[in-house]
Design a protein around this motif. Sequence first.
Motif: not given
Lengths: 245, 262
Positions: A230-231, A234-236, A238, B143, B146-147
């Motif tokens: 995800v890092d 899938f984590d814009p 971050g 996914n 985390r948000y």
Amino acid sequence: MSEVTFQIWRGDRNQGAFQEYKAEVTEGMVVLDVVHKIQAEQANDMAVRWNCKAGKCGSCSAEINGMPKLMCMTRMNTLPVDKPIVIEPMKTFPLIRDLVTDVSWNFEVKKTIKKFKPRKADAPDGTWRVQQADVDRPQEFRKCIECFLCQDVCHVLRDHHMHSEFIGPRFLVYTAALEMNPLDTEDRLKDLKDQHGIGLCNITKCCTKVCPEHITITDNAIIPLKERVVDEFFDPLGGLFKMFR
Amino acid sequence: MPHIDVPLKRGRFGETSRPDNWWIQPLVVFLGFSAFICYSTWAALQGNNYASGPLLSPFYSPLLYGPEPYAWFGGGPPSWFPSFLPFSSAFLILWIPGGFRFTCYYYRGAYYKAFWQDPPNCAVGEPRKKYWGERTFPLIIQNVHRYFMYLAVAFIFLLGHDAWEATKFENGRGVSVGTLVLTLNTVLLGCYTFGCHSFRHLVGGMKDILSASPVRKKAYDCVGCLNTRHMRFAWFSLFCVGFSDLYVRMCAMGIWTDYRIF
């Protein structure tokens, strides 16, 4: 001493059926002892793979009353003996004969995972300095004995037969051991997402339940790997944060 | 990726050699989650009886639009809210804890089994042949967990503030049963939220070398300690947040009296 009924799968890739055997069970016996007793006294041609009888070689994996277990580590007094005890081969791998399956697919999968690539040596003599606190995590994964019970119970392989798209819990643990190694510099995240199918795991934790080495496969290996994927992909937010750090 | 050249036998739905009552666990999960979803949806739709004295229901906290002194922005509904829809301030906030739980790693595994039979239980045959996992739409959306976690952490502080406010009575500070219920609710939700897998990753799991930062290592160990009990806290906090709303609702309706301890 008591007489217990067993139903053991007998057959090969093309045909087979459960055969019933009765055996005397004494205190302290494990399932593998009974299978050996039946093999010695009633079914000399029964195929069974075993080696250490101590839960360390991972050879005697089978399904006992429907759950993947090591035969050598399953005590008879933990099983209900009022009904026949069912012993069958692992379902996720092709059957060779009786209780023996062909697990060679696993060895081929292992070759597809990028190897350990250590950072430059810390000392002139070519050695590294590592803190115990940093190797605690990968050390848990090194307990794996490659019995493949986790692969057997994983429904992605067992029910959906996605062997060509998913490496299974065993090799996610193997990848986690490499990825979390403080010396390793290789990046396996893209492979995990694209080729090794980490997204196919839906966290049912069955692999953790059946692990004879009590490795917390899902919580300590698979989910942390999912988080790292995800890092990366899938984590814009971050990603943005990393750019300005 | 290597493949297996021998066709494997596909099990039928529910096919297993397990002699135990494997269906009980997913059934209990199904009934537990269903009961909570039904109650929380009903409670959110009511739009009333969510506050009593110093107590504010966690389903409505933070109260963005509603009566004084609980509301942040005064009486509702807000001007942008469609007039043809029934308004409840809970709609504006419940998607955050709801989304956090829906995408939680523990809940995912539990409801895939209980609601979707994917699989019904370990080593039990499934009803469907097709399987996409969380690799493609729609489940790839999981996914975003985390948000939701970032927002859920903020909620813990807001609920802590509510528990503090629940000690304010007309004749000074004190503690009632309601104060204890809201405090326990905050503690359990805190244990659940701060034991989240994404939180564990955030505080240290993303690093291979933790020893270089003792604070980070300590935080990682503490979160790891909560994380090993994540399932337990998921259930306890789910029950407690539902009960907290029920308690406040009963007090607001005058059915129960909030007994003041001191």
